[in-house]
Design a protein around this motif. Structure first.
Motif, PDB file in Angstrom:
ATOM      1  N   GLU A 206     -10.052  17.841 -34.008  1.00 25.18           N
ATOM      2  CA  GLU A 206      -9.314  16.684 -34.502  1.00 25.18           C
ATOM      3  C   GLU A 206      -7.810  16.897 -34.385  1.00 25.18           C
ATOM      4  OE1 GLU A 206     -12.052  17.855 -35.872  1.00 25.18           O
ATOM      5  OE2 GLU A 206     -13.279  16.085 -35.435  1.00 25.18           O
ATOM      6  N   GLY A 207      -7.351  18.059 -34.825  1.00 20.48           N
ATOM      7  CA  GLY A 207      -5.922  18.357 -34.735  1.00 20.48           C
ATOM      8  C   GLY A 207      -5.433  18.460 -33.306  1.00 20.48           C
ATOM      9  N   MET A 208      -6.224  19.104 -32.444  1.00 23.99           N
ATOM     10  CA  MET A 208      -5.816  19.266 -31.055  1.00 23.99           C
ATOM     11  C   MET A 208      -5.777  17.921 -30.335  1.00 23.99           C
ATOM     12  SD  MET A 208      -4.928  22.298 -30.293  1.00 23.99           S
ATOM     13  CE  MET A 208      -4.692  21.780 -28.616  1.00 23.99           C
ATOM     14  N   ILE A 209      -6.746  17.061 -30.590  1.00 23.88           N
ATOM     15  CA  ILE A 209      -6.785  15.759 -29.922  1.00 23.88           C
ATOM     16  C   ILE A 209      -5.573  14.924 -30.311  1.00 23.88           C
ATOM     17  CG2 ILE A 209      -8.044  13.577 -29.791  1.00 23.88           C
ATOM     18  CD1 ILE A 209     -10.632  15.249 -30.000  1.00 23.88           C
ATOM     19  N   GLN A 210      -5.233  14.897 -31.600  1.00 19.91           N
ATOM     20  CA  GLN A 210      -4.044  14.157 -32.034  1.00 19.91           C
ATOM     21  C   GLN A 210      -2.786  14.723 -31.394  1.00 19.91           C
ATOM     22  OE1 GLN A 210      -3.613  12.984 -36.244  1.00 19.91           O
ATOM     23  NE2 GLN A 210      -5.669  13.834 -36.566  1.00 19.91           N
ATOM     24  N   THR A 211      -2.732  16.032 -31.287  1.00 18.87           N
ATOM     25  CA  THR A 211      -1.566  16.682 -30.682  1.00 18.87           C
ATOM     26  C   THR A 211      -1.436  16.300 -29.206  1.00 18.87           C
ATOM     27  OG1 THR A 211      -1.727  18.562 -32.191  1.00 18.87           O
ATOM     28  CG2 THR A 211      -0.507  18.908 -30.146  1.00 18.87           C
ATOM     29  N   LEU A 212      -2.532  16.375 -28.468  1.00 13.16           N
ATOM     30  CA  LEU A 212      -2.502  16.089 -27.037  1.00 13.16           C
ATOM     31  C   LEU A 212      -2.190  14.628 -26.764  1.00 13.16           C
ATOM     32  CD1 LEU A 212      -5.611  18.212 -26.025  1.00 13.16           C
ATOM     33  CD2 LEU A 212      -3.218  18.768 -25.595  1.00 13.16           C
ATOM     34  N   GLN A 213      -2.587  13.758 -27.657  1.00 15.82           N
ATOM     35  CA  GLN A 213      -2.278  12.340 -27.488  1.00 15.82           C
ATOM     36  C   GLN A 213      -0.814  12.034 -27.751  1.00 15.82           C
ATOM     37  OE1 GLN A 213      -5.062  10.619 -30.264  1.00 15.82           O
ATOM     38  NE2 GLN A 213      -6.705  10.442 -28.741  1.00 15.82           N
ATOM     39  N   THR A 214      -0.153  12.907 -28.500  1.00 13.97           N
ATOM     40  CA  THR A 214       1.244  12.668 -28.888  1.00 13.97           C
ATOM     41  C   THR A 214       2.226  13.361 -27.961  1.00 13.97           C
ATOM     42  OG1 THR A 214       0.506  12.554 -31.197  1.00 13.97           O
ATOM     43  CG2 THR A 214       2.876  12.759 -30.811  1.00 13.97           C
ATOM     44  N   VAL A 215       1.910  14.604 -27.593  1.00 20.29           N
ATOM     45  CA  VAL A 215       2.818  15.393 -26.748  1.00 20.29           C
ATOM     46  C   VAL A 215       2.406  15.209 -25.293  1.00 20.29           C
ATOM     47  CG1 VAL A 215       3.730  17.682 -26.256  1.00 20.29           C
ATOM     48  CG2 VAL A 215       3.151  17.063 -28.608  1.00 20.29           C
ATOM     49  N   GLY A 216       3.201  14.495 -24.530  1.00 20.05           N
ATOM     50  CA  GLY A 216       2.814  14.153 -23.167  1.00 20.05           C
ATOM     51  C   GLY A 216       3.393  15.022 -22.082  1.00 20.05           C
ATOM     52  N   ARG A 217       4.154  16.068 -22.463  1.00 20.66           N
ATOM     53  CA  ARG A 217       4.849  16.857 -21.435  1.00 20.66           C
ATOM     54  C   ARG A 217       4.305  18.281 -21.290  1.00 20.66           C
ATOM     55  NH1 ARG A 217      11.268  15.541 -22.601  1.00 20.66           N
ATOM     56  NH2 ARG A 217      11.114  13.265 -22.574  1.00 20.66           N
ATOM     57  N   LEU A 218       3.179  18.583 -21.909  1.00 15.41           N
ATOM     58  CA  LEU A 218       2.694  19.959 -21.907  1.00 15.41           C
ATOM     59  C   LEU A 218       2.478  20.491 -20.493  1.00 15.41           C
ATOM     60  CD1 LEU A 218       0.106  20.370 -24.809  1.00 15.41           C
ATOM     61  CD2 LEU A 218       2.382  21.361 -24.611  1.00 15.41           C
TER      62      LEU A 218
END
Length: 613
Positions: A532-544
């Motif tokens: 859950e935490g990783m999915i929210q993070t990946l949806q928010t940070v688009g430059r990884l």
């Protein structure tokens, strides 16, 4: 973010000088090359080039769309063929930098530039070349070296790091000719240096096995005036050779002696006495260095960067003394691995360098505590890089700019800071030197209670608003309490929270919300993180670009699906030892994001795999 006109204006090639585009050899890169051609892109890194038809097609597109504009080409570790190389280089007439490091297939046959017509075309293309990187080439010989450098008359920087150079014997036995197709010799290198003495300014001979006598010969070439010399891990060099070097090359601005294990304090004395123009000095892993010899660095008025990492006898006290009376303003300072460094030294250096310091590396400085963190936050407001990995005594109190009230009742936390240190810290307005009590009962104060009640404290880590890199690896006393509040840094690009065991999804989501520029994230061994935490993070940070979630047992295939959907720039991924991730899902991810060139999957699904594309 403004409008389309402003966006296209921002793509002007005159604003792209410091931007380097990295392209893998994929069919999807062809359209990217066409787009880059409209921007007149000057800098390009090409990976995985070989003799395949796809590589030839990529080269054709580069030549057609980018050739006249390219100023920097890197072919690092490619398996490019001679014909492909010549077809690429011949049409790049604006080249200033060329990186051929690790391109062993190009030099294996020894026939590179053998034909006069090839030499003519290459010389025309490399006429203005200033930097040439020939590092890590197993098959570089005097013959191919002479042919290639002969096509580059304006060369200013040359790297031969990791090349097999014969320093101790003359393969020509006194003959005038030096054109061997088997070895790269010191004699031929000296000949080249004599010919280019006026123009050559930088030389890298790291990891070459250069001897002290060979270094003396290089340093004493008539007319040679080097500004940069890199000698990393040259273990045969002695103090005597460094003394000759410093006297013969007094104009050195950048000197790297990291890993030259035979050197002692005598070399530092020679540097301090002769290199008055020196700005950047690296002395990492010189384990014979002691603190007292660093006092002479006060003579280097121009010094801006100092690296004494892994010098285990350095405690920094002499540096504080010498720089207290020096006019130099340090920009980069590295004490990584200096376990004797104490809070008092960090405080003094922070106060001394103030707003000038941009990079501070305290990795594995095991003795520093929250006192150092509060000093860094208060004085070093312009830091862009802060590395505190493995500083295990750092707690939430330090990042929040607060003093742990419970320390007042713990005599064992008393440091030998001295009255002057305590008085200076008291003047900072948020730190009161601890008072020790014998009879007062111990009252345990919880940080959560202080935050809820609005307890006053000094500036937090958020005060370092220019921070672009933050490393808190293995700072295991940190928790969500502080990290949620302080990692709100809009310019942050690289963050490492690996082995900070107590963090949960709350920290991860908070970081993603407040650090939208994040490109590199490491949260390995964080067992409380979930999908859950990783999915929210990946949806928010688009430059990884890089993500390390290895040894996170709460992560499953759902996270890989989110990576495929959201991470359009990802190149490096580590999911090793994640029990919830399967091999089949990793293989599917590879097909979905082929631009990810390095995926590590050791022990995924019970197997020992190491996939590297």
């Amino acid at each position: 973010m403004v409008n389309r006109a402003w966006y296209f204006a921002s793509q002007d090639c005159r604003l792209q000088k410091d931007i380097v585009y990295s392209l893998p050899t994929l069919s999807t890169s062809l359209e990217t090359i066409r787009v880059l051609g409209t921007k007149q892109t000057p800098n390009l890194i090409l990976s995985n080039l070989d003799g395949s038809s796809l590589s030839k097609e990529v080269i054709k597109h580069i030549v057609h769309y980018l050739g006249p504009h390219l100023e920097h080409i890197s072919l690092c570790s490619s398996s490019i063929t001679e014909s492909a190389f010549l077809s690429l280089i011949s049409y790049c007439h604006s080249l200033q930098k060329l990186d051929l490091s690790g391109c062993n297939s190009l030099f294996m046959s020894g026939t590179l530039l053998e034909k006069p017509k090839d030499t003519f075309r290459t010389r025309k293309a490399l006429l203005n070349l200033q930097e040439l990187n020939l590092s890590n080439l197993r098959y570089l010989s005097d013959r191919t070296f002479n042919r290639l450098t002969g096509c580059s008359p304006m060369l200013k920087e040359l790297s031969l790091a990791g090349c097999l150079v014969t320093f101790e014997f003359d393969p020509y036995h006194g003959s005038v000719i030096s054109d061997s197709s088997a070895v790269l010799s010191l004699r031929n290198l000296i000949k080249f240096l004599k010919e280019r003495a006026v123009s050559l300014k930088a030389l890298d001979l790291s990891r070459t096995g250069i001897t002290s006598e060979a270094l003396k010969s290089v340093a004493q070439v008539n007319g040679l005036c080097l500004e940069k010399l890199v000698l990393q891990n040259c273990k045969e060099i002695s103090d005597d050779a460094i003394g000759i070097l410093c006297k013969s090359q007094p104009g050195l601005i950048n000197l790297d002696l990291s890993g030259c294990s035979e050197l002692t304090g005598k070399s530092v004395v020679a540097i301090s006495a002769n290199l008055q123009e020196l700005r950047h000095l690296k002395l990492g892993r010189l384990r014979r260095l002691t603190d007292d010899v660093l006092a002479g660095l006060a003579e280097l008025k121009e010094l801006q960067s100092l690296d004494v990492s892994d010098c285990h006898q350095i405690c920094g006290s002499e540096l504080v003394k010498c720089f207290s009376f020096s006019e130099s303003k340090m920009v980069h300072l590295s004490f990584s691995g200096c376990s004797l460094l104490k809070d008092s030294t960090v405080f003094s250096l922070a106060k001394l360098f103030g707003t000038s310091l941009r990079l501070l590396d305290l990795t594995s400085c095991l003795s520093i505590t929250d006192i150092s963190i509060r000093a860094i936050i208060f004085y070093l407001n312009n830091l862009t890089v802060l590395r505190l990995g493995w500083c295990k005594e750092i707690t939430d109190w330090g990042l929040l700019g607060m003093q742990d009230p419970n320390e007042e009742h713990c005599p064992e936390t008393k440091d030998d800071l001295g009255p002057k240190f305590s008085r200076n810290f008291g003047n900072m307005g948020f730190f009161t030197p601890p008072t020790y009590f014998d009879d007062r009962p111990v009252m345990i104060t919880k940080l959560e209670d202080l935050l809820i009640n609005g307890e006053k404290h000094g500036p937090t880590l958020r005060a370092l608003r220019h921070l672009q890199e933050l490393d808190l690896t293995a700072c295991r006393k940190l928790t969500d309490i502080s990290l949620q509040q302080v990692i709100q840094l809009p310019n942050l690009k690289k963050l490492s929270l690996g082995m900070v065991n107590e963090i949960t999804d709350r920290t991860l989501v908070s970081v993603a919300t407040h650090c939208r520029s994040l490109e590199h994230l490491s949260v390995n061994h964080c067992c409380f993180l979930t999908d859950e935490g990783m999915i929210q993070t990946l949806q928010t940070v688009g430059r990884l670009v890089s993500l390390d979630i290895s040894c996170c047992d709460g992560i499953s295939d759902r996270t890989l699906a989110a990576i495929a959907e959201n991470c359009k720039w990802l190149k490096n991924l580590d999911v090793s030892m994640c029990n919830g991730i399967t091999v089949a899902r990793v293989e599917l991810l590879q097909s979905q994001i082929p631009w990810a060139t390095n995926i590590k999957t050791r022990f995924v699904g019970g197997a020992d795999l190491s996939i590297s594309l």
